[in-house]
Design an enzyme around this catalytic site. Structure first.
Site, mmCIF file in Angstrom:
data_model
loop_
_atom_site.group_PDB
_atom_site.id
_atom_site.type_symbol
_atom_site.label_atom_id
_atom_site.label_comp_id
_atom_site.label_asym_id
_atom_site.label_seq_id
_atom_site.Cartn_x
_atom_site.Cartn_y
_atom_site.Cartn_z
ATOM 1 N N GLU A 131 4.298 -11.741 3.493
ATOM 2 C CA GLU A 131 2.926 -12.158 3.215
ATOM 3 C C GLU A 131 2.806 -12.727 1.802
ATOM 4 O O GLU A 131 2.185 -13.777 1.576
ATOM 5 C CB GLU A 131 2.034 -10.923 3.383
ATOM 6 C CG GLU A 131 0.560 -11.179 3.463
ATOM 7 C CD GLU A 131 -0.173 -9.885 3.774
ATOM 8 O OE1 GLU A 131 -0.429 -9.621 4.963
ATOM 9 O OE2 GLU A 131 -0.471 -9.127 2.829
ATOM 10 N N THR A 140 -3.045 2.310 0.183
ATOM 11 C CA THR A 140 -4.430 2.109 -0.280
ATOM 12 C C THR A 140 -5.452 1.798 0.801
ATOM 13 O O THR A 140 -6.630 1.628 0.505
ATOM 14 C CB THR A 140 -4.477 0.958 -1.310
ATOM 15 O OG1 THR A 140 -4.118 -0.274 -0.656
ATOM 16 C CG2 THR A 140 -3.541 1.216 -2.473
ATOM 17 N N GLY A 150 4.744 -4.284 13.566
ATOM 18 C CA GLY A 150 5.861 -5.186 13.806
ATOM 19 C C GLY A 150 6.611 -5.508 12.527
ATOM 20 O O GLY A 150 6.260 -5.080 11.443
ATOM 21 N N ARG A 197 -0.574 -2.762 0.775
ATOM 22 C CA ARG A 197 0.273 -1.865 1.569
ATOM 23 C C ARG A 197 -0.626 -0.793 2.161
ATOM 24 O O ARG A 197 -1.185 0.034 1.443
ATOM 25 C CB ARG A 197 1.343 -1.224 0.686
ATOM 26 C CG ARG A 197 2.277 -0.259 1.427
ATOM 27 C CD ARG A 197 3.202 -1.016 2.364
ATOM 28 N NE ARG A 197 4.250 -0.164 2.889
ATOM 29 C CZ ARG A 197 4.256 0.364 4.115
ATOM 30 N NH1 ARG A 197 3.221 0.148 4.926
ATOM 31 N NH2 ARG A 197 5.268 1.089 4.538
ATOM 32 N N GLY A 198 -0.786 -0.829 3.483
ATOM 33 C CA GLY A 198 -1.730 0.058 4.143
ATOM 34 C C GLY A 198 -1.492 1.527 3.870
ATOM 35 O O GLY A 198 -2.433 2.300 3.667
#
Length: 747
Positions: free
Chosen positions: A93, A30, A59, A26-27
Site C-alpha cells: 500500500e 491502531t 489476504g 496497521r489494523g
C-alpha cells in the site's frame, strides 16, 4: 465488498478527487484506537476519507479496489506504528501511495509510538519485521528492498510524532487542522467552479473578530440589507473554522422558521444536532432553554444563527455567554443592526456591497461564465453593474438573465432599468421576472407566495405534476438565479426575490385583496371571506394557521372564484360549509371541513388531491363521480364518516387514507372487478383472483404493531391504502350470482 467511506453530502461531480484522504495504517496496532478516533474526526469535519475494511487484510495480495482508492485520493495519511512493517499489505500500500503522490507532496506521515529514525533506517521493530521478510522472500529480494526504500522516503517527510503530544486528542486536532486547510485551499461555491468574489477581505475581518485563540465566549454579529451575502459569508466562516470546535451547528432561516413554526421548533433543531436524536422532546420554550444550557455549558461550541430579526430569538436560543464553554463562538446574521446591539453584540460587522471591480467580476461570471466581460459588451456590463449598486444578489440575477442574449436585448433591459426613477432592488430583480414566459411566471409566483407557508416543492408537484414542460420551467428559474435547488432536491428562494414576487401579486390589486391572483396572508383571506369580495382573479388560497381559530365567513365568495386551482385551509373552524366550490380546483386540502358532504354540483375534473382530515364529513358524494386525475384521498380523523364513495370513477387513485375513524365504515370496491369474480364458488377464491388480475396491488398498512399484511384488504387501483385504527371496515362482496354480501373486518 464493504468499504468504510465517508462522503460529504453536497459533493458534486466538479471535484477532481473521489476522496480527500486515504488512510493507511496497521489494523492490529491502531484500528480500534487512534486510527478510529482520527477517522471519526475527519468524518465529522466533512473530509471525505477512505478507510479499508478489516476483512481485506486477511489476504496477501492488495486488492484492485484499494489500488483504485489510492489513485482517486487527494492526500494520504500514513500511520506508522510499531507493527506497520510486519504487514506486506501495508508495505504494498505504501509503495503505491509513493508512486501516486510523492511528486505532488500529498503524503502526511504520523509516527505513532515509533521514532522517525527507526522507520528511516529500519531499526527496532522495523528491523525485526524485515528479518522476517528476508527470511520469507530471500535476502536481496527487489520487492523487499523497494519496501525499505519506501519507508526511508516517507520517514524523511514532514509529519507528526505522537511522542511530542501529551494527549492524542491534541495530535488529532492538529492533523485535522492541517488537512482541512489543504483540502479547502480556496474560496469557491462548494461543488462549483464559481469563485466567491470579494470574500477574502471580509473573511479576514471576521477572523479578527473571532480571535480564535482567545479563551472567552464571543458573540459576533453580521448585519446588512437582504441580498448582500450575509448567509454566504457566515457559511464560509463556519466551514473554515468548524474543525476547531467540539460542536458545530448552522441554524438557517431563523426569522422564517420562528414565524411559521415557533421558537420551540428551533430549540429542537439545536438539541437534535447536539444529541444526535431526531425527535427530541421539548415541551415549551423554558424547558428548551434549560436543555440547551445543560448541553452546551461545558463544550466548545460554534453556533451560527442566520437571519435573526427579534431579540426574543436570541434570548431563547443562545441566551447568555455562560450558556457555553470557553472558546465558544456564536455568529449571528441580521438585517437590523439594532437587534444585535440591543442584545449586547459589541461593534457588529457591517457587510457592504461589492466594489466596482468585484461587482464586474461577479456579473461577468453570471453573464459570460468568465470573470471579465466580452469586449462587445464591456460598456453595457459596466452600466448594469452601476445600476446594481454592488448588491451580489442583483448582480447574479441580472447576469443570469442576460446570459447568451443579444446586444439589442441587453440595451432593451438597460433602458427598462433606467426608466424607473428610483432604482430600487424590486425593479432590478423584476427585470428577470419580466423575461419569463407566462407559465414560468405562474410557477414562480406560486412558489414565492406559498413557500413561506409550506414546502414549495410539495405544492408545485401537485399543481403541475401532469405536465413535463412545467417541470422544465423550474430548471429555467434556477438558471436565472430566481430559485435554488438544494442537495436533497428541495426548492429554495432568497428572501429578497420572494419579497419581489409577493409584491408583484400585491400590485395586481393594492387596495382590494380579492382582486389578486393569490392569497396567503391571514388578514387578506379573512377580509375576502367576511366582506365577500372574491373575484375571478383568485387562483390560489393558502391559509395555514398556527393555532385553531373560529370564524364566520360568507362562503358565497367561492361562487365568484371560478379560476381557483388551490384551496388549502388548516386550523380553521367554521359553523357552515360551502354550497359551491369551484370546479377548477386541482388541490382541495381543508382540515375541519364543516359540511357532511361536498357540494352536489362540485365536479372538479382536474382535482389530484382531496384531503379533508378532522372533517365533519359523513360521505364525500352520492353515486359515482368521474374524477380521472384524482390520485389521493385522505379522510383521517373524520369521526362521522360512514362510507367511502364508489371508486369506479377514480381509476388513477393511488392513495386512500382512513386513519383513526370511530364509526363502522363501508368501503365500496369498484364494480369494475365484478367480471373477474364470475364463476368463483367461494369468497376464499375471490381475493386471490382479484390479486392475480391486478398484480400492482400493495399491502395494506393497518397502523398496528408489526404492520402486518392483510391480503383480504388488497384492492385494485390503489398502490397505497392506509386503514389505521378504524373500528370496523365493511366491504361489499360480489358473489358469482351478482348479489352483494357484506364482510365486516374488526380493527
Amino acid at each position: 465488498m464493504a468499504m468504510s467511506i465517508q462522503v460529504r453530502a453536497s459533493t458534486g461531480s466538479a471535484l477532481p478527487w473521489k476522496y480527500d484522504v486515504f488512510l493507511s495504517f496497521r489494523g492490529a496496532d491502531t484500528r480500534k484506537g487512534f486510527t478510529d478516533y482520527l477517522f471519526k474526526e475527519l468524518q465529522r469535519q466533512g473530509i471525505m476519507t477512505f478507510r479499508d475494511d478489516p476483512q481485506l487484510e486477511r489476504g496477501t495480495v492488495i486488492s484492485p479496489e484499494l489500488l483504485t482508492a489510492i489513485e482517486q485520493s487527494r492526500f494520504a495519511v500514513v500511520v506508522l506504528s510499531p507493527k506497520y512493517a510486519t504487514s506486506t499489505w501495508c508495505l504494498l500500500e505504501l509503495s503505491k501511495i509513493l508512486e501516486c503522490m510523492e511528486e505532488r507532496g500529498a503524503i502526511l506521515p504520523i509516527f505513532y509510538e515509533v521514532e522517525p529514525s527507526h522507520v528511516r533506517h529500519q531499526r527496532g521493530s522495523f528491523a525485526e519485521a524485515f528479518e522476517e521478510h528476508e527470511e520469507k522472500f530471500g535476502e536481496g529480494n527487489k520487492e523487499v528492498e523497494g519496501w525499505r526504500d519506501a519507508l526511508t522516503k516517507v520517514a524523511n517527510l514532514a509529519g507528526w510524532s505522537s511522542k511530542e503530544y501529551r494527549y492524542e486528542t491534541e495530535l488529532i486536532r492538529d492533523i485535522v487542522h492541517v488537512l482541512w486547510s489543504r483540502v479547502h485551499p480556496s474560496l469557491t461555491v462548494f461543488g462549483s467552479s464559481e469563485k466567491l468574489v470579494g470574500m477574502d477581505t471580509k473573511l479576514e475581518e471576521i477572523d479578527v473578530l473571532l480571535d480564535k485563540e482567545a479563551n472567552d465566549v464571543r458573540f459576533i454579529g453580521i448585519w446588512g440589507m437582504g441580498g448582500l451575502g450575509k448567509t454566504t459569508l457566515a457559511r464560509q466562516v463556519y466551514e473554515g473554522v468548524s474543525h476547531l470546535f467540539e460542536v458545530c451547528i448552522f441554524l438557517a432561516n431563523v426569522r422564517e422558521v420562528s414565524a411559521t413554526q415557533g421558537l420551540v421548533h428551533l430549540q429542537k433543531q439545536i438539541l437534535s444536532q447536539i444529541l444526535k436524536e431526531e425527535n427530541v422532546q421539548v415541551w415549551n420554550v423554558y424547558s428548551g432553554i434549560t436543555m440547551i444550557k445543560r448541553c452546551f455549558c461545558n463544550k466548545v461550541v460554534l453556533l451560527v444563527l442566520d437571519d435573526v430579526d427579534q431579540s426574543e430569538q436570541l434570548e431563547n436560543l443562545v441566551g447568555e455567554k455562560d450558556w457555553f464553554g470557553s472558546r465558544s463562538r456564536i455568529i449571528i446574521t441580521a438585517r437590523n443592526r439594532h437587534v444585535l446591539v440591543a442584545y449586547g453584540v459589541e461593534k457588529p460587522y457591517e457587510l457592504k456591497g461589492l466594489n466596482e471591480d468585484e461587482a464586474l467580476q461577479l456579473f461577468s461570471w453570471k453573464a459570460f461564465r468568465k470573470y471579465v466581460p466580452e469586449e462587445d459588451y464591456a460598456e453595457l456590463s459596466k452600466s448594469f453593474v452601476m445600476n446594481a449598486g454592488g448588491l451580489p444578489l442583483a448582480l447574479k440575477t441580472l447576469g443570469s438573465f442576460l446570459y447568451q442574449r443579444s446586444p439589442d436585448a441587453w440595451n432593451s433591459a438597460l433602458a427598462k432599468l433606467r426608466s424607473t426613477p428610483n432604482k430600487i432592488i424590486f425593479d432590478l430583480l423584476k427585470v428577470s421576472y419580466d423575461g419569463l414566459d407566462e407559465m414560468e411566471k405562474k410557477i414562480f409566483l406560486d412558489i414565492t407566495c406559498y413557500s413561506s407557508q409550506c414546502r414549495a416543492k410539495f405544492i408545485i408537484e401537485l399543481l403541475y405534476s401532469s405536465d413535463v414542460c412545467n417541470r422544465i420551467a423550474i430548471d429555467v428559474l434556477v438558471e436565472k438565479s430566481l430559485l435554488t435547488i438544494s442537495s436533497d432536491n428541495e426548492i429554495g428562494i432568497h428572501d429578497l426575490i420572494q419579497e419581489m414576487g409577493c409584491e408583484i401579486v400585491r400590485q395586481e390589486s393594492y387596495e382590494e385583496p380579492g382582486g389578486r391572483s393569490r392569497l396567503w396572508l391571514r388578514n387578506d383571506i379573512f377580509h375576502v371571506f367576511t366582506k365577500n369580495t372574491g373575484t375571478e382573479a383568485i387562483e390560489g388560497i393558502l391559509l395555514c394557521l398556527v393555532d385553531l381559530e373560529e370564524a364566520y365567513w360568507n362562503l358565497e365568495a367561492f361562487s365568484k372564484m371560478r379560476k381557483l386551482r388551490l384551496l388549502y385551509i388548516h386550523n380553521l373552524r367554521l359553523s357552515l360549509g360551502p354550497k359551491y366550490l369551484p370546479n377548477a380546483l386541482i388541490i382541495l386540502n381543508w382540515s375541519r371541513y364543516p359540511s357532511k358532504s361536498l357540494p352536489p354540483a362540485f365536479q372538479p375534473d382536474e382535482l389530484t388531491e382531496l384531503s379533508l382530515v378532522h372533517s365533519n364529513i359523513d360521505h364525500l358524494w352520492n353515486g359515482i363521480k368521474y374524477l380521472s386525475k384524482l390520485k389521493s384521498i385522505d379522510l383521517s380523523y373524520s369521526v362521522n364518516l360512514t362510507r367511502t364513495p364508489d371508486f369506479t370513477g377514480t381509476p388513477n387513485l393511488e392513495k386512500l387514507v382512513l386513519a383513526a375513524l370511530s364509526n363502522r365504515i363501508l368501503v365500496l370496491i369498484s364494480v369494475v372487478i365484478k367480471a373477474s369474480l364470475n364463476g368463483l364458488s367461494s369468497r376464499s377464491e375471490m381475493i386471490p383472483s382479484i390479486i392475480n388480475r391486478y398484480p400492482s396491488l400493495a399491502q395494506v398498512l393497518t397502523g398496528k404493531e408489526g404492520k402486518e399484511t392483510l391480503q383480504s384488504f388488497q384492492f385494485p387501483f390503489f398502490p397505497i391504502i392506509i386503514l389505521s385504527f378504524c373500528l370496523a371496515i365493511t366491504i361489499p362482496m360480489v358473489t358469482e350470482k351478482g348479489s352483494r354480501d357484506q364482510c365486516v373486518h374488526e380493527y
